[in-house]
Scaffold this active site. Structure first.
Site, PDB file in Angstrom:
ATOM      1  N   HIS A  31     -45.912-122.599 -26.555  1.00 54.09           N
ATOM      2  CA  HIS A  31     -47.026-122.214 -25.663  1.00 54.09           C
ATOM      3  C   HIS A  31     -47.607-120.856 -26.047  1.00 54.09           C
ATOM      4  O   HIS A  31     -48.172-120.133 -25.215  1.00 54.09           O
ATOM      5  CB  HIS A  31     -46.582-122.165 -24.180  1.00 54.09           C
ATOM      6  CG  HIS A  31     -46.196-123.509 -23.633  1.00 54.09           C
ATOM      7  ND1 HIS A  31     -45.020-123.728 -22.947  1.00 54.09           N
ATOM      8  CD2 HIS A  31     -46.826-124.700 -23.684  1.00 54.09           C
ATOM      9  CE1 HIS A  31     -44.946-125.002 -22.589  1.00 54.09           C
ATOM     10  NE2 HIS A  31     -46.035-125.615 -23.038  1.00 54.09           N
ATOM     11  N   LEU A  84     -46.653-123.044 -16.331  1.00 58.34           N
ATOM     12  CA  LEU A  84     -46.076-124.181 -15.611  1.00 58.34           C
ATOM     13  C   LEU A  84     -47.057-125.352 -15.638  1.00 58.34           C
ATOM     14  O   LEU A  84     -47.903-125.488 -14.753  1.00 58.34           O
ATOM     15  CB  LEU A  84     -45.749-123.788 -14.160  1.00 58.34           C
ATOM     16  CG  LEU A  84     -45.007-122.457 -13.932  1.00 58.34           C
ATOM     17  CD1 LEU A  84     -44.768-122.221 -12.440  1.00 58.34           C
ATOM     18  CD2 LEU A  84     -43.696-122.421 -14.686  1.00 58.34           C
ATOM     19  N   ARG A 131     -39.119-133.527 -19.350  1.00 62.30           N
ATOM     20  CA  ARG A 131     -38.089-132.955 -20.248  1.00 62.30           C
ATOM     21  C   ARG A 131     -37.065-132.185 -19.426  1.00 62.30           C
ATOM     22  O   ARG A 131     -37.419-131.521 -18.453  1.00 62.30           O
ATOM     23  CB  ARG A 131     -38.741-132.013 -21.267  1.00 62.30           C
ATOM     24  CG  ARG A 131     -39.583-132.745 -22.292  1.00 62.30           C
ATOM     25  CD  ARG A 131     -40.306-131.789 -23.212  1.00 62.30           C
ATOM     26  NE  ARG A 131     -41.738-131.910 -23.066  1.00 62.30           N
ATOM     27  CZ  ARG A 131     -42.631-131.010 -23.472  1.00 62.30           C
ATOM     28  NH1 ARG A 131     -42.236-129.908 -24.079  1.00 62.30           N
ATOM     29  NH2 ARG A 131     -43.915-131.195 -23.293  1.00 62.30           N
ATOM     30  N   ARG A 183     -47.688-132.637  -7.738  1.00 60.00           N
ATOM     31  CA  ARG A 183     -48.433-132.917  -6.501  1.00 60.00           C
ATOM     32  C   ARG A 183     -47.810-134.081  -5.734  1.00 60.00           C
ATOM     33  O   ARG A 183     -47.656-134.028  -4.523  1.00 60.00           O
ATOM     34  CB  ARG A 183     -49.896-133.265  -6.818  1.00 60.00           C
ATOM     35  CG  ARG A 183     -50.708-132.093  -7.237  1.00 60.00           C
ATOM     36  CD  ARG A 183     -51.997-132.529  -7.868  1.00 60.00           C
ATOM     37  NE  ARG A 183     -51.753-133.188  -9.150  1.00 60.00           N
ATOM     38  CZ  ARG A 183     -52.661-133.368 -10.086  1.00 60.00           C
ATOM     39  NH1 ARG A 183     -53.888-132.977  -9.869  1.00 60.00           N
ATOM     40  NH2 ARG A 183     -52.366-133.949 -11.229  1.00 60.00           N
ATOM     41  N   GLY A 187     -51.331-126.021 -15.230  1.00 58.52           N
ATOM     42  CA  GLY A 187     -51.606-126.882 -14.070  1.00 58.52           C
ATOM     43  C   GLY A 187     -50.917-126.474 -12.771  1.00 58.52           C
ATOM     44  O   GLY A 187     -51.576-126.233 -11.759  1.00 58.52           O
ATOM     45  N   GLU A 206     -51.460-122.513 -11.940  1.00 59.20           N
ATOM     46  CA  GLU A 206     -52.824-122.159 -11.504  1.00 59.20           C
ATOM     47  C   GLU A 206     -53.158-122.743 -10.135  1.00 59.20           C
ATOM     48  O   GLU A 206     -53.893-122.137  -9.363  1.00 59.20           O
ATOM     49  CB  GLU A 206     -53.858-122.694 -12.524  1.00 59.20           C
ATOM     50  CG  GLU A 206     -53.844-121.948 -13.841  1.00 59.20           C
ATOM     51  CD  GLU A 206     -54.587-122.701 -14.944  1.00 59.20           C
ATOM     52  OE1 GLU A 206     -55.513-123.475 -14.636  1.00 59.20           O
ATOM     53  OE2 GLU A 206     -54.229-122.518 -16.127  1.00 59.20           O
TER      54      GLU A 206
HETATM   55  P1  ADP Z   1     -50.593-130.056 -19.829  1.00 61.31           P
HETATM   56  O1  ADP Z   1     -49.331-129.375 -20.216  1.00 61.31           O
HETATM   57  O2  ADP Z   1     -50.586-131.537 -20.015  1.00 61.31           O
HETATM   58  O3  ADP Z   1     -51.856-129.363 -20.314  1.00 61.31           O
HETATM   59  P2  ADP Z   1     -51.343-129.068 -17.259  1.00 61.31           P
HETATM   60  O4  ADP Z   1     -51.292-127.615 -17.566  1.00 61.31           O
HETATM   61  O5  ADP Z   1     -52.680-129.667 -17.012  1.00 61.31           O
HETATM   62  O6  ADP Z   1     -50.558-129.925 -18.289  1.00 61.31           O
HETATM   63  O7  ADP Z   1     -50.440-129.312 -15.971  1.00 61.31           O
HETATM   64  C1  ADP Z   1     -50.154-130.592 -15.507  1.00 61.31           C
HETATM   65  C2  ADP Z   1     -49.308-130.478 -14.262  1.00 61.31           C
HETATM   66  O8  ADP Z   1     -49.997-129.683 -13.288  1.00 61.31           O
HETATM   67  C3  ADP Z   1     -48.997-131.808 -13.616  1.00 61.31           C
HETATM   68  O9  ADP Z   1     -47.587-131.951 -13.467  1.00 61.31           O
HETATM   69  C4  ADP Z   1     -49.628-131.698 -12.240  1.00 61.31           C
HETATM   70  O10 ADP Z   1     -48.802-132.227 -11.283  1.00 61.31           O
HETATM   71  C5  ADP Z   1     -49.697-130.210 -12.025  1.00 61.31           C
HETATM   72  N1  ADP Z   1     -50.731-129.854 -11.043  1.00 61.31           N
HETATM   73  C6  ADP Z   1     -52.051-129.881 -11.183  1.00 61.31           C
HETATM   74  N2  ADP Z   1     -52.651-129.522 -10.017  1.00 61.31           N
HETATM   75  C7  ADP Z   1     -51.658-129.246  -9.145  1.00 61.31           C
HETATM   76  C8  ADP Z   1     -51.602-128.819  -7.778  1.00 61.31           C
HETATM   77  N3  ADP Z   1     -52.702-128.595  -7.062  1.00 61.31           N
HETATM   78  N4  ADP Z   1     -50.387-128.650  -7.219  1.00 61.31           N
HETATM   79  C9  ADP Z   1     -49.265-128.881  -7.918  1.00 61.31           C
HETATM   80  N5  ADP Z   1     -49.251-129.271  -9.194  1.00 61.31           N
HETATM   81  C10 ADP Z   1     -50.422-129.460  -9.793  1.00 61.31           C
END
Ligand code: ADP
Length: 396
Positions: free
Chosen positions: A183, A211, A243, A288, A331, A334
């Site tokens: 990352h 995260l 994982r 979520r 995700g 944020e």
């Molecule tokens: P990637 O690593 O695939 O780019 P992201 O950074 O988009 O992933 O994160 C994906 C994760 O973010 C998912 O597990 C999703 O559940 C979580 N996520 C997105 N919005 C929310 C939210 N409002 N509350 C909790 N988790 C969230």
């Protein structure tokens, strides 16, 4: 006339892309999207939107035959060139998960670079081949288009020895079996962004929690990575969507010796069936869904996730001698005020305090004025970081 830069983040079943143009020294996003369904016989779905969110394409493309997958990339490049207005496509930048010991900064692609990166496949078996496939295809389709590879490992390349070594006989370290970190493009972007938002903290001791579906954390001092939760492969460290994160190696031996699991079965178990998905009893890898669920297994999965993140803050704070800023990103980091609040509750002993209204309202700074250090929720932007590196290497 401006220059266009294509950023590609390729996974096993999809290619995510972003297109930037140079604009008075800045980089401006013009469109982004993804091409899903890359496998043979699958109908590919192409989706793109302009920078203002307007849908620019939402099409099904004809399935490709064996050995013809690069045709999809050719079609994507044609679409991008048609969509660039008066800008000219000058280069492509790629996200590559592993640069090994040899690559500690982005580089221009040539055959020997590609061969080196292919040799690292065993270090990131589920990512590296998919990251490299479009590079090889583009080299054939557009041999004159410069390509740049940007590594998730590179930001961590200058960690000190203690942050890199396993307690194994040193011949293994010499053979490259060490903690690389991932990352890195996200951490590099956040370090730059924090420089704008709080320059004093950015030059101090910063812990970033990335995260997302992949999860890791990084301790940054003076803008440089000092240590990170994640190591030799992307399955290490914190618990993730599917994982498992760090595991007693005795568990691996037990599963091999008692249950007869072989390497393939273990890989599937640790990368695909564990983490939030596994602990929740197969309910979901999506935070979520788990937070909305009443199932005790869902609650346990969320509790374990939060506990491990908070515990890691303690470890990383030790690596940099304290905390001047804690940043949540990706995700979950944020978007989930509840996860940020619960992690900070466990860290209450450090004097951290969140401002509930700022946190619930998803402000960028979410800590209270009397907090011992600033807490931030900053959207990451790995694509922009790749575009910046690509511009620097290709356009100077
Ligand atoms: P990637 O690593 O695939 O780019 P992201 O950074 O988009 O992933 O994160 C994906 C994760 O973010 C998912 O597990 C999703 O559940 C979580 N996520 C997105 N919005 C929310 C939210 N409002 N509350 C909790 N988790 C969230």
């Amino acid at each position: 006339m401006s220059d266009g830069l294509l950023v590609i983040n390729a996974g096993s079943s999809s290619i995510k892309f972003s297109v930037y143009v140079t604009d008075n020294g800045d980089l401006r996003l013009t469109c982004n999207g993804q091409l899903e369904g890359l496998g043979v016989g699958i109908t590919p779905h192409f989706f793109a939107k302009d920078a203002d969110g307007t849908v620019a394409a939402d099409d099904l493309w004809p399935p490709v035959e064996v050995g013809k997958q690069s045709a999809l990339l050719g079609r994507l490049i044609d679409w991008i060139e048609d969509h660039l207005g008066d800008a000219t496509l000058r280069a492509a930048g790629h996200r590559v998960v592993h640069g090994g010991s040899g690559y500690s900064a982005p580089v221009l692609v040539n055959k020997s670079v590609l061969d080196d990166l292919r040799a690292l496949t065993s270090l990131a078996p589920l990512h590296q081949p998919h990251n490299l496939a479009p590079i090889a295809a583009l080299s054939e389709l557009h041999p004159d288009l410069p390509q740049v590879v940007c590594f998730d490992t590179a930001f961590h390349a200058h960690k000190r020895l203690e942050a890199e070594m396993f307690g194994l006989p040193r011949k293994y370290y010499d053979a490259g079996i060490k903690r690389y970190g991932f990352h890195g493009l996200s951490y590099e972007y956040i370090a730059h962004r924090l420089e704008d938002l709080d320059p004093q903290a950015a030059r101090g001791r910063v812990i970033v929690a990335h995260l997302g579906s992949g999860v890791s954390m990084c301790a940054i001092k003076d803008g440089r990575s000092v240590d990170t939760s994640i190591g030799f492969t992307a399955v290490d460290g914190l618990m993730m969507g599917t994982r498992c994160g760090s595991l007693d190696v005795g568990v691996v031996l037990h599963l091999m010796q008692q249950d007869g699991l072989d390497a393939k079965a273990l890989e599937k178990l640790f990368y695909k069936e564990s983490g939030l998905l596994g602990v929740s009893g197969g309910l979901s890898n999506d935070m979520r869904v788990l937070m909305d669920s009443d199932a005790p297994e869902a609650k346990q999965a969320v509790d374990l996730f939060i506990y491990r993140v908070a515990k890691e803050v303690g470890a990383l704070a030790t690596a940099i001698g304290g905390i001047d800023a804690l940043v949540f990103t990706a995700g979950i980091g944020e978007h989930s005020a509840a996860v940020r609040q619960r992690v900070c509750d466990l860290l209450g002993w450090t004097g951290v305090r969140l401002d509930a209204a700022a946190n619930d309202g998803h402000a960028m700074k979410v800590s209270a004025p009397d907090s011992a250090y600033g807490v931030w929720a900053i959207p990451t932007n790995e694509e922009l970081m790749i575009a910046r590196h690509t511009r620097k290497l290709v356009l100077g």
